[in-house]
Scaffold this motif. Structure first.
Motif, mmCIF file in Angstrom:
data_model
loop_
_atom_site.group_PDB
_atom_site.id
_atom_site.type_symbol
_atom_site.label_atom_id
_atom_site.label_comp_id
_atom_site.label_asym_id
_atom_site.label_seq_id
_atom_site.Cartn_x
_atom_site.Cartn_y
_atom_site.Cartn_z
ATOM 1 N N SER A 11 0.830 -1.211 0.000
ATOM 2 C CA SER A 11 0.000 0.000 0.000
ATOM 3 C C SER A 11 0.862 1.259 0.000
ATOM 4 O O SER A 11 0.526 2.258 -0.628
ATOM 5 N N LEU A 12 1.995 1.211 0.706
ATOM 6 C CA LEU A 12 2.935 2.330 0.675
ATOM 7 C C LEU A 12 3.486 2.532 -0.730
ATOM 8 O O LEU A 12 3.559 3.663 -1.229
ATOM 9 N N ALA A 13 3.876 1.441 -1.368
ATOM 10 C CA ALA A 13 4.423 1.520 -2.729
ATOM 11 C C ALA A 13 3.400 2.114 -3.684
ATOM 12 O O ALA A 13 3.726 2.952 -4.536
ATOM 13 N N TYR A 140 -5.367 -5.831 11.587
ATOM 14 C CA TYR A 140 -6.429 -4.840 11.356
ATOM 15 C C TYR A 140 -6.062 -3.911 10.205
ATOM 16 O O TYR A 140 -6.882 -3.631 9.321
ATOM 17 N N LEU A 141 -4.836 -3.428 10.205
ATOM 18 C CA LEU A 141 -4.395 -2.538 9.132
ATOM 19 C C LEU A 141 -4.455 -3.247 7.784
ATOM 20 O O LEU A 141 -4.816 -2.640 6.770
ATOM 21 N N ASP A 142 -4.123 -4.528 7.772
ATOM 22 C CA ASP A 142 -4.223 -5.303 6.528
ATOM 23 C C ASP A 142 -5.654 -5.318 6.006
ATOM 24 O O ASP A 142 -5.893 -5.177 4.802
ATOM 25 N N GLU A 143 -6.606 -5.508 6.897
ATOM 26 C CA GLU A 143 -8.012 -5.554 6.482
ATOM 27 C C GLU A 143 -8.418 -4.243 5.820
ATOM 28 O O GLU A 143 -9.186 -4.230 4.852
ATOM 29 N N GLN A 144 -7.916 -3.129 6.335
ATOM 30 C CA GLN A 144 -8.235 -1.828 5.754
ATOM 31 C C GLN A 144 -7.540 -1.638 4.407
ATOM 32 O O GLN A 144 -8.110 -1.111 3.455
ATOM 33 N N ILE A 145 -6.316 -2.100 4.322
ATOM 34 C CA ILE A 145 -5.476 -1.881 3.145
ATOM 35 C C ILE A 145 -5.911 -2.714 1.949
ATOM 36 O O ILE A 145 -5.931 -2.232 0.815
ATOM 37 N N LEU A 146 -6.258 -3.965 2.194
ATOM 38 C CA LEU A 146 -6.559 -4.878 1.093
ATOM 39 C C LEU A 146 -7.707 -4.392 0.221
ATOM 40 O O LEU A 146 -7.774 -4.707 -0.970
ATOM 41 N N LYS A 147 -8.598 -3.600 0.809
ATOM 42 C CA LYS A 147 -9.733 -3.079 0.049
ATOM 43 C C LYS A 147 -9.280 -2.119 -1.049
ATOM 44 O O LYS A 147 -9.992 -1.921 -2.033
ATOM 45 N N LEU A 181 2.228 -14.467 -1.763
ATOM 46 C CA LEU A 181 1.525 -13.186 -1.741
ATOM 47 C C LEU A 181 0.469 -13.121 -2.830
ATOM 48 O O LEU A 181 -0.668 -12.693 -2.598
ATOM 49 N N SER A 182 0.846 -13.543 -4.025
ATOM 50 C CA SER A 182 -0.055 -13.470 -5.168
ATOM 51 C C SER A 182 -1.334 -14.256 -4.916
ATOM 52 O O SER A 182 -2.439 -13.800 -5.246
ATOM 53 N N LYS A 183 -1.202 -15.426 -4.318
ATOM 54 C CA LYS A 183 -2.374 -16.258 -4.037
ATOM 55 C C LYS A 183 -3.354 -15.533 -3.128
ATOM 56 O O LYS A 183 -4.583 -15.597 -3.335
ATOM 57 N N GLN A 184 -2.850 -14.820 -2.144
ATOM 58 C CA GLN A 184 -3.721 -14.106 -1.210
ATOM 59 C C GLN A 184 -4.372 -12.888 -1.847
ATOM 60 O O GLN A 184 -5.418 -12.418 -1.382
ATOM 61 N N LEU A 185 -3.755 -12.374 -2.911
ATOM 62 C CA LEU A 185 -4.247 -11.156 -3.557
ATOM 63 C C LEU A 185 -5.194 -11.437 -4.724
ATOM 64 O O LEU A 185 -5.720 -10.496 -5.323
ATOM 65 N N LYS A 190 -7.693 -14.740 0.104
ATOM 66 C CA LYS A 190 -7.947 -14.181 1.434
ATOM 67 C C LYS A 190 -6.628 -14.007 2.160
ATOM 68 O O LYS A 190 -5.755 -14.877 2.104
ATOM 69 N N SER A 191 -6.498 -12.876 2.823
ATOM 70 C CA SER A 191 -5.293 -12.619 3.602
ATOM 71 C C SER A 191 -5.093 -13.695 4.660
ATOM 72 O O SER A 191 -6.037 -14.100 5.344
ATOM 73 N N GLN A 192 -3.862 -14.151 4.797
ATOM 74 C CA GLN A 192 -3.529 -15.140 5.816
ATOM 75 C C GLN A 192 -2.875 -14.509 7.038
ATOM 76 O O GLN A 192 -2.348 -15.211 7.905
ATOM 77 N N THR A 193 -2.926 -13.171 7.117
ATOM 78 C CA THR A 193 -2.222 -12.467 8.190
ATOM 79 C C THR A 193 -2.662 -12.935 9.565
ATOM 80 O O THR A 193 -1.836 -13.307 10.408
#
Length: 252
Positions: A11-13, A140-147, A181-185, A190-193
């Motif tokens: 998300s930063l990138a 939690y931050l991942d959940e916000q970012i993935l959207k 990473l690609s599989k989760q995206l 689904k994120s595995q975090t």
């Protein structure tokens, strides 16, 4: 364990590429090789696959103390990677992302982890609880970012081709990391975090998910200790420092 997740780095990138302060020439280089930049932005965490100790891929040890900045240590140990003109465009973008990752990790430790988690705080004295809730915060931050990550991020990562871009990491591990990473995206991924953190801590994934899915629980458990504004300021600082670094790295 102590730093932002790969998805946070992505998300930063993504934000850096559209930031108005990024020089146009650097922006064009990174846009032309954005997938390489994205993979590089996550690559230091390949040690979770390769089994290397964290210092081998992150170029710093904890506590930070007065050791040189990790990105400078990286370039001192690998001077052949210090001049992007001498690399292929994709390789240069990858290394730029890698070094930006190191910056983001160091500043997270300085601004978020060390003052809020490592050091005792009033009414939050239990270190085990603080470490657990630090992982909840990152999930939690991942959940916000993935959207908000680009829809083609999975295929973007998949198309990156490399041979020996990191002499200290075997390609097979970087490929496995990219695929993880690609599989989760993927659209149905689904994120595995939360699952990964739960396994590391010996707790249930459901317990983590119950907290991150409730803003009231996040407030009661975390944000009354770590002000949300601290996270905003951290992100602004990292974006600024990454852009300064990229401007210098690609200055020639």
């Amino acid at each position: 364990m102590f730093m932002p997740t790969p998805f946070y780095h992505l998300s930063l990138a993504q934000e850096i590429l559209v930031h108005p302060e990024l020089p146009s020439s650097v922006r064009q280089w990174l846009l032309d090789n954005r997938c390489d930049f994205f993979l590089g932005k996550t690559a230091p965490d390949v040690q979770t696959i390769s089994g290397q100790d964290r210092a081998s891929t992150h170029f710093f040890k904890l506590p930070l103390g007065d050791q040189p900045p990790a990105w400078e240590t990286f370039l001192r140990k690998h001077p052949d990677l210090s001049n992007p003109i001498q690399l292929s465009p994709g390789h240069a973008a990858f290394i730029a992302g890698y070094l930006c990752h190191l910056q983001a990790d160091v500043y997270w430790i300085k601004k978020i982890f060390w003052p809020n988690i490592a050091e005792p705080k009033p009414k939050w004295e239990n270190l085990k609880e603080r470490l657990y809730l630090h992982n909840v915060l990152r999930a939690y931050l991942d959940e916000q970012i993935l959207k908000n990550l680009q829809e083609d991020m999975d295929s973007c990562l998949d198309q990156v081709q490399f041979i020996n871009w990191l002499t200290f990491v075997e390609d097979k591990y970087l490929i496995e990391w990219r695929n993880l990473l690609s599989k989760q995206l993927q659209p149905n991924g689904k994120s595995q975090t939360a699952e990964v953190f739960a396994k590391r801590m010996g707790v249930t994934k459901d317990g983590i998910e119950r907290i991150i899915q409730s803003e009231d629980q996040m407030e009661d458990n975390i944000f009354r200790h770590i002000n949300r504004q601290e996270l905003v300021k951290y992100r602004e600082l990292v974006i600024f420092e990454n852009i300064q670094f990229l401007s210098n790295y690609f200055k020639d």
